[in-house]
Design a protein around this motif. Structure first.
Motif, PDB file in Angstrom:
ATOM      1  N   LYS A  34     157.090 -43.640  77.889  1.00 26.93           N
ATOM      2  CA  LYS A  34     157.848 -44.731  77.280  1.00 26.93           C
ATOM      3  C   LYS A  34     159.345 -44.424  77.240  1.00 26.93           C
ATOM      4  N   LEU A  35     159.695 -43.206  76.826  1.00 20.47           N
ATOM      5  CA  LEU A  35     161.097 -42.860  76.627  1.00 20.47           C
ATOM      6  C   LEU A  35     161.810 -42.390  77.892  1.00 20.47           C
ATOM      7  N   GLU A  36     161.076 -41.719  78.790  1.00 19.02           N
ATOM      8  CA  GLU A  36     161.737 -41.092  79.939  1.00 19.02           C
ATOM      9  C   GLU A  36     161.182 -41.520  81.287  1.00 19.02           C
ATOM     10  N   GLY A  37     160.045 -42.172  81.289  1.00 17.78           N
ATOM     11  CA  GLY A  37     159.430 -42.560  82.554  1.00 17.78           C
ATOM     12  C   GLY A  37     158.810 -41.366  83.249  1.00 17.78           C
ATOM     13  N   LEU A  38     158.374 -41.574  84.459  1.00 18.95           N
ATOM     14  CA  LEU A  38     157.700 -40.527  85.223  1.00 18.95           C
ATOM     15  C   LEU A  38     158.594 -39.307  85.434  1.00 18.95           C
ATOM     16  N   GLY A  39     159.893 -39.531  85.564  1.00 22.49           N
ATOM     17  CA  GLY A  39     160.837 -38.429  85.763  1.00 22.49           C
ATOM     18  C   GLY A  39     160.880 -37.448  84.605  1.00 22.49           C
ATOM     19  N   GLY A  40     160.489 -37.889  83.420  1.00 20.97           N
ATOM     20  CA  GLY A  40     160.477 -37.007  82.258  1.00 20.97           C
ATOM     21  C   GLY A  40     159.545 -35.827  82.416  1.00 20.97           C
ATOM     22  N   PHE A  41     158.515 -35.995  83.222  1.00 20.32           N
ATOM     23  CA  PHE A  41     157.566 -34.901  83.447  1.00 20.32           C
ATOM     24  C   PHE A  41     158.150 -33.821  84.349  1.00 20.32           C
ATOM     25  N   TYR A  42     159.207 -34.163  85.059  1.00 19.56           N
ATOM     26  CA  TYR A  42     159.819 -33.222  86.003  1.00 19.56           C
ATOM     27  C   TYR A  42     161.225 -32.820  85.589  1.00 19.56           C
ATOM     28  N   ARG A  43     161.555 -33.047  84.342  1.00 22.18           N
ATOM     29  CA  ARG A  43     162.869 -32.703  83.829  1.00 22.18           C
ATOM     30  C   ARG A  43     163.071 -31.189  83.919  1.00 22.18           C
ATOM     31  N   ASP A  44     164.201 -30.758  84.373  1.00 25.02           N
ATOM     32  CA  ASP A  44     164.578 -29.344  84.514  1.00 25.02           C
ATOM     33  C   ASP A  44     163.835 -28.620  85.619  1.00 25.02           C
TER      34      ASP A  44
END
Length: 170
Positions: A34-44
Motif C-alpha cells: 500500500k505504502l511503497e508498492g512492489l518496489g518497497g520489497f527491493y528497497r536498498d
C-alpha cells in the motif's frame, strides 16, 4: 530472497521498536504494498548488490583456487563414511558463538556510521532521504565491515578459534 528478507526485517523492526503486538505477515505485506508498492520489497538492494558482488568474487576465486589443490573434493563423503554426520557439526555451537558477536558489532557500527553520515550530509547542505542513499549505505557498510572485522580479529575470534580447534582435536 530479498523480498522475504525485507518482510522479515520490517516485521522485526516494527515489533521491537514499538510497544505494539507483533504484526502478521499479511499485515506487513499489505502495508508495504500500500505504502511503497512492489518496489518497497527491493528497497536498498543496490547497496546489498554492490557489497555482495566483490565479496562473492573473492569467495569463489578462493574456492576455485582451493579446488586445484583438492581436485576430488571428497572431504564430505569421507567424513560421512569415516566419522558419520555428527562430525560435520562438531563445532556448530562455537561457530554460532563466534558469529553472533561479530554480527551484532557489525550492525551496530553500520547503524551508527549511517546516522553519522546522514547528519554530516544534512549539515553540509546535501539532502538525502531519511534512509540515505546508495553512497551512504555502501560507505557505512564498508566502515562497519572493516571495524567489525578488526574487533573480531583483535578480541573475539582468536579466543574462540582456540576453543574450536581444541574441541575439534578431541
Amino acid at each position: 530472497m530479498f523480498p522475504v528478507d525485507t518482510l522479515n526485517t520490517r516485521m522485526q523492526a516494527i515489533t521491537s521498536s514499538c510497544k505494539t503486538p507483533a504484526i502478521t505477515l499479511r499485515q506487513s505485506l499489505g502495508s508495504i504494498m500500500k505504502l511503497e508498492g512492489l518496489g518497497g520489497f527491493y528497497r536498498d538492494i543496490d547497496a546489498t548488490g554492490l557489497g555482495a558482488g566483490p565479496a562473492l568474487a573473492v569467495y569463489f576465486s578462493v574456492y576455485e583456487t582451493c579446488k586445484k589443490f583438492h581436485p576430488d573434493a571428497d572431504c564430505v563423503k569421507r567424513v560421512m563414511v569415516e566419522e558419520e554426520i555428527g562430525a560435520l557439526y562438531a563445532s556448530y555451537r562455537t561457530t554460532v558463538v563466534m558469529n553472533v558477536p561479530f554480527t551484532a558489532v557489525h550492525f551496530a557500527i553500520y547503524e551508527a556510521a549511517k546516522r553519522g553520515l546522514m547528519e554530516v550530509s544534512r549539515e553540509s547542505g546535501c539532502y538525502w532521504d531519511d534512509d540515505g542513499t546508495f553512497l551512504v549505505h555502501t560507505t557505512a557498510g564498508a566502515v562497519a565491515g572493516v571495524l567489525a572485522a578488526v574487533a573480531a580479529i583483535a578480541a573475539i575470534t582468536p579466543l574462540l578459534d582456540i576453543v574450536k580447534t581444541n574441541c575439534n582435536a578431541r
